[in-house]
Design a protein around this motif. Structure first.
Motif, PDB file in Angstrom:
ATOM      1  N   GLU A 283       0.970  -1.097  -0.049  1.00 12.20           N
ATOM      2  CA  GLU A 283       0.076   0.040   0.010  1.00 12.20           C
ATOM      3  C   GLU A 283       0.881   1.385   0.035  1.00 12.20           C
ATOM      4  O   GLU A 283       0.613   2.165  -0.669  1.00 12.20           O
ATOM      5  CB  GLU A 283      -0.909   0.057   1.124  1.00 12.20           C
ATOM      6  CG  GLU A 283      -1.816  -1.263   1.112  1.00 12.20           C
ATOM      7  CD  GLU A 283      -2.868  -1.052   2.389  1.00 12.20           C
ATOM      8  OE1 GLU A 283      -2.843   0.221   2.942  1.00 12.20           O
ATOM      9  OE2 GLU A 283      -3.819  -2.003   2.567  1.00 12.20           O
ATOM     10  N   LYS A 284       1.927   1.340   0.838  1.00 11.33           N
ATOM     11  CA  LYS A 284       2.683   2.167   1.011  1.00 11.33           C
ATOM     12  C   LYS A 284       4.332   1.954   1.164  1.00 11.33           C
ATOM     13  O   LYS A 284       4.557   0.976   1.467  1.00 11.33           O
ATOM     14  CB  LYS A 284       2.334   3.264   2.019  1.00 11.33           C
ATOM     15  CG  LYS A 284       0.850   3.963   1.806  1.00 11.33           C
ATOM     16  CD  LYS A 284       0.683   5.088   3.031  1.00 11.33           C
ATOM     17  CE  LYS A 284      -0.945   5.707   2.707  1.00 11.33           C
ATOM     18  NZ  LYS A 284      -1.035   6.538   1.662  1.00 11.33           N
ATOM     19  N   SER A 285       5.110   3.154   0.820  1.00  8.51           N
ATOM     20  CA  SER A 285       6.440   2.684   0.683  1.00  8.51           C
ATOM     21  C   SER A 285       7.175   2.698   2.082  1.00  8.51           C
ATOM     22  O   SER A 285       8.261   2.455   2.618  1.00  8.51           O
ATOM     23  CB  SER A 285       7.457   3.591  -0.093  1.00  8.51           C
ATOM     24  OG  SER A 285       7.157   4.815   0.376  1.00  8.51           O
ATOM     25  N   ALA A 286       6.251   3.387   3.142  1.00  5.55           N
ATOM     26  CA  ALA A 286       6.748   3.827   4.439  1.00  5.55           C
ATOM     27  C   ALA A 286       5.589   3.384   5.579  1.00  5.55           C
ATOM     28  O   ALA A 286       4.447   3.405   5.121  1.00  5.55           O
ATOM     29  CB  ALA A 286       7.329   5.060   4.638  1.00  5.55           C
ATOM     30  N   PRO A 287       5.895   3.304   6.767  1.00 10.05           N
ATOM     31  CA  PRO A 287       4.825   3.166   7.758  1.00 10.05           C
ATOM     32  C   PRO A 287       3.988   4.428   7.789  1.00 10.05           C
ATOM     33  O   PRO A 287       4.422   5.360   7.692  1.00 10.05           O
ATOM     34  CB  PRO A 287       5.529   2.811   9.105  1.00 10.05           C
ATOM     35  CG  PRO A 287       6.751   2.505   8.786  1.00 10.05           C
ATOM     36  CD  PRO A 287       7.328   2.964   7.470  1.00 10.05           C
ATOM     37  N   TYR A 288       2.668   4.261   8.144  1.00  8.44           N
ATOM     38  CA  TYR A 288       1.627   5.293   7.915  1.00  8.44           C
ATOM     39  C   TYR A 288       0.753   5.081   9.070  1.00  8.44           C
ATOM     40  O   TYR A 288       0.728   4.059   9.597  1.00  8.44           O
ATOM     41  CB  TYR A 288       1.285   5.346   6.553  1.00  8.44           C
ATOM     42  CG  TYR A 288       0.122   4.188   6.031  1.00  8.44           C
ATOM     43  CD1 TYR A 288      -1.162   4.158   6.359  1.00  8.44           C
ATOM     44  CD2 TYR A 288       0.829   3.056   5.683  1.00  8.44           C
ATOM     45  CE1 TYR A 288      -1.809   3.057   6.226  1.00  8.44           C
ATOM     46  CE2 TYR A 288       0.233   1.756   5.228  1.00  8.44           C
ATOM     47  CZ  TYR A 288      -1.364   2.010   5.597  1.00  8.44           C
ATOM     48  OH  TYR A 288      -2.214   0.779   5.249  1.00  8.44           O
ATOM     49  N   ILE A 289       0.075   6.326   9.123  1.00  8.25           N
ATOM     50  CA  ILE A 289      -0.872   6.572  10.324  1.00  8.25           C
ATOM     51  C   ILE A 289      -2.346   6.087   9.865  1.00  8.25           C
ATOM     52  O   ILE A 289      -2.642   6.590   8.948  1.00  8.25           O
ATOM     53  CB  ILE A 289      -0.926   7.843  10.834  1.00  8.25           C
ATOM     54  CG1 ILE A 289       0.413   8.296  11.556  1.00  8.25           C
ATOM     55  CG2 ILE A 289      -1.999   8.021  12.030  1.00  8.25           C
ATOM     56  CD1 ILE A 289       0.419   9.603  11.891  1.00  8.25           C
ATOM     57  N   VAL A 290      -2.690   5.076  10.637  1.00 11.77           N
ATOM     58  CA  VAL A 290      -4.165   4.496  10.352  1.00 11.77           C
ATOM     59  C   VAL A 290      -5.274   5.261  11.267  1.00 11.77           C
ATOM     60  O   VAL A 290      -6.214   5.262  10.873  1.00 11.77           O
ATOM     61  CB  VAL A 290      -4.231   2.956  10.471  1.00 11.77           C
ATOM     62  CG1 VAL A 290      -3.521   2.427   9.045  1.00 11.77           C
ATOM     63  CG2 VAL A 290      -3.716   2.449  11.736  1.00 11.77           C
ATOM     64  N   ALA A 291      -4.943   5.730  12.303  1.00 18.37           N
ATOM     65  CA  ALA A 291      -5.515   6.394  13.437  1.00 18.37           C
ATOM     66  C   ALA A 291      -4.805   7.218  14.375  1.00 18.37           C
ATOM     67  O   ALA A 291      -3.461   6.715  14.772  1.00 18.37           O
ATOM     68  CB  ALA A 291      -6.491   5.445  14.221  1.00 18.37           C
ATOM     69  N   LYS A 292      -5.415   8.206  14.860  1.00 13.95           N
ATOM     70  CA  LYS A 292      -4.835   8.884  16.001  1.00 13.95           C
ATOM     71  C   LYS A 292      -5.660   9.693  16.836  1.00 13.95           C
ATOM     72  O   LYS A 292      -6.822  10.049  16.461  1.00 13.95           O
ATOM     73  CB  LYS A 292      -3.555  10.264  15.404  1.00 13.95           C
ATOM     74  CG  LYS A 292      -4.202  11.084  14.716  1.00 13.95           C
ATOM     75  CD  LYS A 292      -3.209  12.168  14.419  1.00 13.95           C
ATOM     76  CE  LYS A 292      -3.794  13.717  13.949  1.00 13.95           C
ATOM     77  NZ  LYS A 292      -2.751  14.561  13.831  1.00 13.95           N
ATOM     78  N   GLY A 293      -5.433  10.091  18.117  1.00 14.94           N
ATOM     79  CA  GLY A 293      -6.310  10.880  18.826  1.00 14.94           C
ATOM     80  C   GLY A 293      -5.803  11.136  20.146  1.00 14.94           C
ATOM     81  O   GLY A 293      -4.569  10.590  20.711  1.00 14.94           O
ATOM     82  N   GLN A 294      -6.684  12.023  20.904  1.00 16.97           N
ATOM     83  CA  GLN A 294      -6.056  12.444  22.274  1.00 16.97           C
ATOM     84  C   GLN A 294      -7.292  12.132  23.103  1.00 16.97           C
ATOM     85  O   GLN A 294      -8.431  12.266  22.846  1.00 16.97           O
ATOM     86  CB  GLN A 294      -5.359  13.737  22.383  1.00 16.97           C
ATOM     87  CG  GLN A 294      -6.553  14.652  21.807  1.00 16.97           C
ATOM     88  CD  GLN A 294      -6.080  16.132  21.660  1.00 16.97           C
ATOM     89  OE1 GLN A 294      -4.813  16.621  22.310  1.00 16.97           O
ATOM     90  NE2 GLN A 294      -6.604  16.960  21.080  1.00 16.97           N
ATOM     91  N   GLU A 295      -6.752  11.852  24.632  1.00 20.22           N
ATOM     92  CA  GLU A 295      -7.925  11.881  25.668  1.00 20.22           C
ATOM     93  C   GLU A 295      -8.793  10.548  25.353  1.00 20.22           C
ATOM     94  O   GLU A 295      -8.350   9.536  25.193  1.00 20.22           O
ATOM     95  CB  GLU A 295      -8.420  13.193  26.126  1.00 20.22           C
ATOM     96  CG  GLU A 295      -7.462  14.064  26.516  1.00 20.22           C
ATOM     97  CD  GLU A 295      -8.065  15.723  26.763  1.00 20.22           C
ATOM     98  OE1 GLU A 295      -9.311  15.755  26.331  1.00 20.22           O
ATOM     99  OE2 GLU A 295      -7.536  16.444  26.987  1.00 20.22           O
ATOM    100  N   LEU A 296      -9.772  10.983  25.062  1.00 19.19           N
ATOM    101  CA  LEU A 296     -11.092   9.783  24.865  1.00 19.19           C
ATOM    102  C   LEU A 296     -10.800   9.053  23.741  1.00 19.19           C
ATOM    103  O   LEU A 296     -11.092   7.863  23.715  1.00 19.19           O
ATOM    104  CB  LEU A 296     -12.350  10.538  25.196  1.00 19.19           C
ATOM    105  CG  LEU A 296     -13.081  11.067  26.429  1.00 19.19           C
ATOM    106  CD1 LEU A 296     -14.259  11.714  26.293  1.00 19.19           C
ATOM    107  CD2 LEU A 296     -13.005  10.093  27.537  1.00 19.19           C
ATOM    108  N   ILE A 297     -10.468   9.638  22.787  1.00 18.37           N
ATOM    109  CA  ILE A 297     -10.046   8.875  21.481  1.00 18.37           C
ATOM    110  C   ILE A 297      -8.939   8.102  21.488  1.00 18.37           C
ATOM    111  O   ILE A 297      -8.888   7.030  21.226  1.00 18.37           O
ATOM    112  CB  ILE A 297     -10.057   9.796  20.190  1.00 18.37           C
ATOM    113  CG1 ILE A 297     -11.365  10.854  20.249  1.00 18.37           C
ATOM    114  CG2 ILE A 297      -9.564   9.352  19.031  1.00 18.37           C
ATOM    115  CD1 ILE A 297     -11.207  11.772  19.132  1.00 18.37           C
ATOM    116  N   ALA A 298      -7.845   8.673  22.349  1.00 17.20           N
ATOM    117  CA  ALA A 298      -6.657   7.888  22.442  1.00 17.20           C
ATOM    118  C   ALA A 298      -7.013   6.770  23.517  1.00 17.20           C
ATOM    119  O   ALA A 298      -6.398   5.580  23.154  1.00 17.20           O
ATOM    120  CB  ALA A 298      -5.773   8.818  23.429  1.00 17.20           C
TER     121      ALA A 298
END
Length: 354
Positions: A283-298
């Motif tokens: 899919e991509k040539s390098a590691p990538y972010i699939v999800a991120k969040g802070q506090e409750l989402i984290a």
């Protein structure tokens, strides 16, 4: 100075208002400028092609009206006779018609550009209102038209008279001239009179054009409320936009949470931030972010990771850098590649993938 009322048309017309007016055929145009240009074109064309047209008419009259050699057409022959005469007149006058047509088109294009509006030809039933019609008779526009008409009468008339009077000394010398010479002199006097008149008309029409532009702009001015309503229509209702943004955030959140179980690692700080990373070379040539969040989402990301046996790695500094510099779907930057590679390498070793 009294405050402006929202009902006063003090705001300049917006591009949308101007475009709508143009689509309806409501544009700033000076009829006087068009008429003056056409008149000048006709005078110039007559000056340039007058000899050709005079010779043509002379030949036509000689041929068509010489009934001593050709009998007068009968009733059955009169229609073909007139049709042929009209064809010959068209052949003689075509330079005049061509010049006038081209100049008329050119002046209109210069004033309003290319424009075709079917709405301009649509019937306007409000014009049938007698009260509105009477009010329009006393409008500023009609007052300006009256002033222009009076100006033409009281200025152009005397100017034409004095120009022609200056040439009156030539007339006695025409007593012994041939008809053609007399015609040429009279044509020159008429031409000179018309040139002076056209110059004055051109000055008046240019002033009229500026006024028409001003009046058109004043007519299309908007109230503050109209401007606000138009901006609201263009930008959309704030409540509707807020609902759309909420729905978009919800969809993004749902997609993120669905992708967390597929991630390779979740990096935390360890409580306030959580970033899920995936490395898939298809899919991509390098590691990538699939999800991120802070506090409750984290917390939700960490819970899903625990439920699906996704490794959680605590690195406060790396978590902050990933959260602040990248969005969901972004590949990790070159500066963070080494740190992420070491974490992924350790996880792969623990899982026996290396």
């Amino acid at each position: 100075m009294p405050p402006e009322s929202d009902g006063e048309k003090t705001e300049e017309p917006t591009p949308k208002k101007l475009q709508k007016a143009r689509e309806e055929g409501n544009v700033a145009k000076s009829k006087d400028l068009s008429d003056t240009a056409v008149l000048l074109a006709g005078i110039v064309a007559l000056y340039m092609f007058g000899g050709y047209m005079l010779a043509g008419f002379t030949d036509m009259m000689t041929a068509r009206l010489n009934f001593s050699e050709t009998p007068f057409p009968t009733i059955n022959e009169i229609v073909p006779f007139l049709v042929q005469a009209l064809k010959e007149m068209a052949r003689i006058l075509w330079p005049l018609f061509l010049v006038i047509t081209l100049v008329a088109l050119g002046v209109n294009l210069a004033q309003i550009g290319l424009l075709w509006s079917s709405k301009a030809f649509a019937p306007k039933f409000d014009k049938l209102n007698p009260i509105k019609g009477i009010m329009q008779k006393f409008s500023m526009k009609n007052l300006v038209e009256l002033i222009k008409t009076l100006l033409k009468v009281f200025v152009l008339g005397p100017v034409a008279y004095y120009v022609a009077k200056a040439e009156i000394d030539v007339i006695p010398g025409l007593l012994n001239a041939t008809p053609m010479q007399t015609l040429e002199v009279m044509a020159w006097i008429v031409f000179k009179v018309w040139i002076i008149i056209i110059i004055i008309m051109f000055i008046v029409s240019m002033i009229d054009f500026v006024y028409q532009k001003y009046q058109h702009n004043e007519q299309l001015k908007m109230t503050k409320q109209e401007v606000k309503e138009e901006h609201k229509q263009q930008e959309g209702n704030p409540e509707v936009k807020q609902k759309i943004r909420a729905m978009q955030r919800e969809m993004v959140m749902k997609r993120m949470m669905q992708d967390v179980p597929k991630s390779d690692v979740v990096i935390t700080n360890p409580i306030f931030l959580a970033i899920a990373l995936k490395y898939d070379t298809t899919e991509k040539s390098a590691p990538y972010i699939v999800a991120k969040g802070q506090e409750l989402i984290a917390k939700r990301i960490r819970d899903i990771a625990i439920e699906n046996n996704v490794p959680i790695f605590q690195d406060p500094m790396l978590a902050r850098q990933l959260y602040d510099s990248l969005e969901v779907g972004d590949e990790i930057s070159h500066e963070l590649y080494q740190a992420v590679a070491e974490i992924l390498g350790e996880i792969y070793r623990q899982k026996g993938k290396m």
